[in-house]
Write an enzyme that holds these catalytic residues in place. Sequence first.
Site, PDB file in Angstrom:
ATOM      1  N   TYR A 174       0.883  -1.472  -0.002  1.00 39.58           N
ATOM      2  CA  TYR A 174      -0.090   0.043   0.201  1.00 39.58           C
ATOM      3  C   TYR A 174       0.869   1.230  -0.187  1.00 39.58           C
ATOM      4  CZ  TYR A 174      -4.098  -2.756   0.190  1.00 39.58           C
ATOM      5  OH  TYR A 174      -5.118  -3.707  -0.496  1.00 39.58           O
ATOM      6  N   ARG A 216       1.473   2.117  -3.639  1.00 39.66           N
ATOM      7  CA  ARG A 216       0.285   2.396  -4.479  1.00 39.66           C
ATOM      8  C   ARG A 216      -0.046   3.645  -3.848  1.00 39.66           C
ATOM      9  NH1 ARG A 216      -4.323  -1.824  -3.869  1.00 39.66           N
ATOM     10  NH2 ARG A 216      -5.315  -0.446  -5.248  1.00 39.66           N
ATOM     11  N   GLN A 254     -14.869   2.510  -6.715  1.00 38.17           N
ATOM     12  CA  GLN A 254     -14.241   1.243  -6.147  1.00 38.17           C
ATOM     13  C   GLN A 254     -12.796   1.611  -5.909  1.00 38.17           C
ATOM     14  OE1 GLN A 254     -15.809  -2.854  -8.063  1.00 38.17           O
ATOM     15  NE2 GLN A 254     -16.043  -0.960  -9.579  1.00 38.17           N
ATOM     16  N   ASP A 292      -7.682   5.779  -5.081  1.00 34.90           N
ATOM     17  CA  ASP A 292      -7.071   6.841  -4.988  1.00 34.90           C
ATOM     18  C   ASP A 292      -7.872   8.092  -4.937  1.00 34.90           C
ATOM     19  OD1 ASP A 292      -7.363   5.875  -8.305  1.00 34.90           O
ATOM     20  OD2 ASP A 292      -8.201   7.928  -7.623  1.00 34.90           O
ATOM     21  N   HIS A 330     -14.298   0.874  -1.401  1.00 40.73           N
ATOM     22  CA  HIS A 330     -13.440   0.365  -0.836  1.00 40.73           C
ATOM     23  C   HIS A 330     -12.193   1.052   0.074  1.00 40.73           C
ATOM     24  CE1 HIS A 330     -14.906  -2.872  -3.677  1.00 40.73           C
ATOM     25  NE2 HIS A 330     -15.891  -2.712  -2.749  1.00 40.73           N
ATOM     26  N   GLY A 340     -15.152   1.756 -16.279  1.00 43.67           N
ATOM     27  CA  GLY A 340     -13.790   1.318 -16.006  1.00 43.67           C
ATOM     28  C   GLY A 340     -13.568   0.283 -15.175  1.00 43.67           C
ATOM     29  N   SER A 397     -14.490  -3.983 -14.225  1.00 44.12           N
ATOM     30  CA  SER A 397     -14.766  -5.405 -14.828  1.00 44.12           C
ATOM     31  C   SER A 397     -15.990  -6.013 -13.893  1.00 44.12           C
ATOM     32  CB  SER A 397     -13.397  -6.509 -14.556  1.00 44.12           C
ATOM     33  OG  SER A 397     -13.426  -6.589 -13.093  1.00 44.12           O
TER      34      SER A 397
HETATM   35  C1  BV8 Z   1     -17.657  -8.936   1.407  1.00 44.58           C
HETATM   36  C2  BV8 Z   1      -9.657  -2.433  -2.019  1.00 44.58           C
HETATM   37  C3  BV8 Z   1     -18.814 -10.057   3.303  1.00 44.58           C
HETATM   38  C4  BV8 Z   1      -8.179  -3.148  -1.968  1.00 44.58           C
HETATM   39  C5  BV8 Z   1     -11.164  -4.083  -3.062  1.00 44.58           C
HETATM   40  C6  BV8 Z   1     -17.409 -15.616  -5.006  1.00 44.58           C
HETATM   41  C7  BV8 Z   1     -18.327 -14.945  -5.717  1.00 44.58           C
HETATM   42  C8  BV8 Z   1     -18.841 -13.766  -5.726  1.00 44.58           C
HETATM   43  C9  BV8 Z   1     -18.176 -12.798  -4.596  1.00 44.58           C
HETATM   44  C10 BV8 Z   1     -17.254 -13.711  -3.808  1.00 44.58           C
HETATM   45  C11 BV8 Z   1     -16.892 -14.784  -3.971  1.00 44.58           C
HETATM   46  N1  BV8 Z   1     -15.906 -15.143  -2.872  1.00 44.58           N
HETATM   47  C12 BV8 Z   1     -15.836 -14.019  -2.157  1.00 44.58           C
HETATM   48  C13 BV8 Z   1     -16.698 -13.249  -2.567  1.00 44.58           C
HETATM   49  C14 BV8 Z   1     -16.803 -11.617  -2.157  1.00 44.58           C
HETATM   50  C15 BV8 Z   1     -15.504 -10.797  -2.308  1.00 44.58           C
HETATM   51  C16 BV8 Z   1     -15.722 -10.801  -3.969  1.00 44.58           C
HETATM   52  O1  BV8 Z   1     -16.452 -10.082  -4.632  1.00 44.58           O
HETATM   53  N2  BV8 Z   1     -14.609 -11.663  -4.573  1.00 44.58           N
HETATM   54  C17 BV8 Z   1     -14.454 -11.442  -5.882  1.00 44.58           C
HETATM   55  C18 BV8 Z   1     -12.898 -11.541  -6.227  1.00 44.58           C
HETATM   56  C19 BV8 Z   1     -14.881 -12.866  -6.536  1.00 44.58           C
HETATM   57  N3  BV8 Z   1     -15.970  -9.492  -2.143  1.00 44.58           N
HETATM   58  C20 BV8 Z   1     -15.633  -9.173  -0.829  1.00 44.58           C
HETATM   59  O2  BV8 Z   1     -14.789  -9.976   0.060  1.00 44.58           O
HETATM   60  C21 BV8 Z   1     -16.391  -7.734  -0.011  1.00 44.58           C
HETATM   61  N4  BV8 Z   1     -16.836  -8.059   0.987  1.00 44.58           N
HETATM   62  O3  BV8 Z   1     -18.179  -9.616   0.399  1.00 44.58           O
HETATM   63  O4  BV8 Z   1     -17.907  -8.859   2.716  1.00 44.58           O
HETATM   64  C22 BV8 Z   1     -19.157  -9.473   4.554  1.00 44.58           C
HETATM   65  C23 BV8 Z   1     -20.498  -9.182   4.773  1.00 44.58           C
HETATM   66  C24 BV8 Z   1     -21.070  -8.810   5.928  1.00 44.58           C
HETATM   67  C25 BV8 Z   1     -19.803  -9.034   7.199  1.00 44.58           C
HETATM   68  C26 BV8 Z   1     -18.725  -9.234   6.773  1.00 44.58           C
HETATM   69  C27 BV8 Z   1     -18.328  -9.718   5.648  1.00 44.58           C
HETATM   70  C28 BV8 Z   1     -14.945  -6.748  -0.194  1.00 44.58           C
HETATM   71  C29 BV8 Z   1     -14.504  -6.535  -1.535  1.00 44.58           C
HETATM   72  C30 BV8 Z   1     -13.634  -5.395  -1.523  1.00 44.58           C
HETATM   73  C31 BV8 Z   1     -12.378  -5.872  -1.946  1.00 44.58           C
HETATM   74  N5  BV8 Z   1     -11.581  -4.595  -1.840  1.00 44.58           N
HETATM   75  N6  BV8 Z   1     -10.524  -2.892  -3.056  1.00 44.58           N
HETATM   76  C32 BV8 Z   1      -7.335  -2.468  -2.790  1.00 44.58           C
HETATM   77  O5  BV8 Z   1      -7.519  -1.696  -3.642  1.00 44.58           O
HETATM   78  O6  BV8 Z   1      -6.253  -3.120  -2.620  1.00 44.58           O
HETATM   79  S1  BV8 Z   1     -11.534  -4.510  -4.497  1.00 44.58           S
HETATM   80  C33 BV8 Z   1     -10.777  -3.923  -5.758  1.00 44.58           C
HETATM   81  O7  BV8 Z   1     -11.054  -4.897  -6.873  1.00 44.58           O
HETATM   82  C34 BV8 Z   1     -11.575  -2.769  -6.304  1.00 44.58           C
HETATM   83  O8  BV8 Z   1     -11.615  -1.787  -5.307  1.00 44.58           O
HETATM   84  C35 BV8 Z   1     -12.410  -3.172  -7.322  1.00 44.58           C
HETATM   85  O9  BV8 Z   1     -13.692  -3.282  -6.459  1.00 44.58           O
HETATM   86  C36 BV8 Z   1     -11.974  -4.508  -7.763  1.00 44.58           C
HETATM   87  C37 BV8 Z   1     -11.541  -4.336  -8.963  1.00 44.58           C
HETATM   88  O10 BV8 Z   1     -12.208  -4.034  -9.810  1.00 44.58           O
HETATM   89  P1  BV8 Z   1     -12.376  -2.969 -11.057  1.00 44.58           P
HETATM   90  O11 BV8 Z   1     -12.300  -1.609 -10.455  1.00 44.58           O
HETATM   91  O12 BV8 Z   1     -13.182  -3.371 -11.927  1.00 44.58           O
HETATM   92  O13 BV8 Z   1     -10.865  -3.188 -11.813  1.00 44.58           O
HETATM   93  P2  BV8 Z   1     -10.280  -4.331 -12.833  1.00 44.58           P
HETATM   94  O14 BV8 Z   1      -9.046  -4.275 -12.901  1.00 44.58           O
HETATM   95  O15 BV8 Z   1     -10.922  -5.681 -12.169  1.00 44.58           O
HETATM   96  O16 BV8 Z   1     -11.026  -4.010 -14.136  1.00 44.58           O
HETATM   97  C38 BV8 Z   1     -10.695  -2.770 -14.818  1.00 44.58           C
HETATM   98  C39 BV8 Z   1     -11.658  -2.906 -16.044  1.00 44.58           C
HETATM   99  O17 BV8 Z   1     -11.417  -1.396 -16.562  1.00 44.58           O
HETATM  100  C40 BV8 Z   1     -11.422  -3.808 -16.988  1.00 44.58           C
HETATM  101  O18 BV8 Z   1     -12.683  -4.227 -17.416  1.00 44.58           O
HETATM  102  C41 BV8 Z   1     -10.606  -3.246 -18.211  1.00 44.58           C
HETATM  103  O19 BV8 Z   1     -11.133  -3.701 -19.095  1.00 44.58           O
HETATM  104  C42 BV8 Z   1     -10.996  -1.884 -18.185  1.00 44.58           C
HETATM  105  N7  BV8 Z   1     -10.009  -0.715 -18.574  1.00 44.58           N
HETATM  106  C43 BV8 Z   1      -8.722  -0.712 -18.390  1.00 44.58           C
HETATM  107  N8  BV8 Z   1      -8.210   0.251 -18.800  1.00 44.58           N
HETATM  108  C44 BV8 Z   1      -9.265   1.033 -19.261  1.00 44.58           C
HETATM  109  C45 BV8 Z   1     -10.254   0.421 -19.247  1.00 44.58           C
HETATM  110  N9  BV8 Z   1     -11.586   0.897 -19.562  1.00 44.58           N
HETATM  111  C46 BV8 Z   1     -11.482   2.022 -20.251  1.00 44.58           C
HETATM  112  N10 BV8 Z   1     -10.505   2.767 -20.443  1.00 44.58           N
HETATM  113  C47 BV8 Z   1      -9.166   2.217 -20.171  1.00 44.58           C
HETATM  114  N11 BV8 Z   1      -8.062   2.947 -20.330  1.00 44.58           N
END
Ligand code: BV8
Length: 239
Positions: free
Chosen positions: A57, A60, A90, A93, A108, A174, A176
Site C-alpha cells: 500500500y 500504491r 471502487q 485513489d 473500498h 472502467g 470489470s
Molecule cells: C464482502 C480495496 C462480506 C483493496 C477492493 C465468490 C463469488 C462472488 C463474490 C465472492 C466470492 N468469494 C468471495 C466473494 C466476495 C468478495 C468478492 O467479490 N470477491 C471477488 C474477487 C470474487 N467480496 C468481498 O470480499 C467484499 N466483502 O463480501 O464481505 C461480509 C458481509 C458482512 C460482514 C462481513 C463480511 C469486499 C470486497 C472489497 C475488496 N477490496 N479494493 C485494494 O484496492 O487494494 S476490491 C478492488 O478490486 C477494487 O476496489 C475493485 O472493487 C476491484 C477491482 O475491480 P475494478 O475496479 O473493476 O478493476 P479491474 O482491474 O478488475 O477492471 C478494470 C476494468 O477497466 C477492466 O474491465 C478493463 O477492461 C477496463 N479498463 C482498463 N483500462 C481502461 C479500461 N476501460 C476504459 N479505459 C481504459 N483505459
Amino acid sequence: MQSKKEKIVVISGAGISAESGLVTFRDADGLWQKYAVEELATPEAFAANPELVHRFYNARRKQAAAASPNAAHLAIASLEQHYQVVVITQNVDDLHERAGSTQVIHLHGKLCEARSSLNPELVEYIGDVELTEHDTAADGSALRPNIVWFGEEVPAMITAIEEVESADKILVVGSSLQVYPAASLLSYAHHKAEKVLINLESPDFISEYRFLQGKTATEVPKLVASWLGMAAINPTKFV
Ligand code: BV8
C-alpha cells in the site's frame, strides 16, 4: 423557482485511473497478475505479514499521489455545472476529488487514510506517508490502511444503493464488475433511469446498460459533452 437538477450517479473502477498511469487489478499488467490477492488485500494477510501489506500500500499510495486526474475525471467533475452528481468509486485513489468532484463515496476505502485495527471508526488522514508495522493508532492498536479488504464488510453500501436508486442517469466506467457487492449496484438503478457503461472490454453486465466500448479518457468526455448538451467536442478540452 429553480427547476430541480437531474441526478447522475457515476460508478467507477480501476479503468478510469488506468489513464492516469495507475495499474488496474485484472488487466494483463494488473496488480493481481503480480500478487496473490489473499497475500495482500485481506485482514488475514495483514495479521500474518503486516510489513508486506504495508509495502504494497505504501507503493500504491506514492503512485496515486504522483498521478494526475485525466480527461475522464475532469469531464465527470464538469457535470456538476448542470447536474447533481454523486461518484461511487471502487478506487482508493483521490483522483475524482482532485479533478473537482465534490460528492465522492469510496466503497473500498482510501489510500490517503489509515485506521485502527480494532475500531473502523478511528480513522486518520495520512496523505502519502509510508506506514510500517510499528505505527499504532490512537487506541494503541496496529495502524492499518483504511481500505476494505476481501472478506470485510462494505460500510458505504447502503448509502451507495440509495444514491443509485434515486438517480436519473447512471454511468458505469472502467470496471470489470467482478467484485461484490459493489458490482450489484448496477441492478438497483430505476428502470426509467438512463444507463450507460463505458469500458475497454465488454464485462458481464445487465443488458439494460448501453455499452460504449473504448478508453475512458476518450469516451467519457464525449458522453459528458452530449449530456451537457454541447456539440461533440474534442475530449482534450477537459484536459
Ligand atoms: C464482502 C480495496 C462480506 C483493496 C477492493 C465468490 C463469488 C462472488 C463474490 C465472492 C466470492 N468469494 C468471495 C466473494 C466476495 C468478495 C468478492 O467479490 N470477491 C471477488 C474477487 C470474487 N467480496 C468481498 O470480499 C467484499 N466483502 O463480501 O464481505 C461480509 C458481509 C458482512 C460482514 C462481513 C463480511 C469486499 C470486497 C472489497 C475488496 N477490496 N479494493 C485494494 O484496492 O487494494 S476490491 C478492488 O478490486 C477494487 O476496489 C475493485 O472493487 C476491484 C477491482 O475491480 P475494478 O475496479 O473493476 O478493476 P479491474 O482491474 O478488475 O477492471 C478494470 C476494468 O477497466 C477492466 O474491465 C478493463 O477492461 C477496463 N479498463 C482498463 N483500462 C481502461 C479500461 N476501460 C476504459 N479505459 C481504459 N483505459
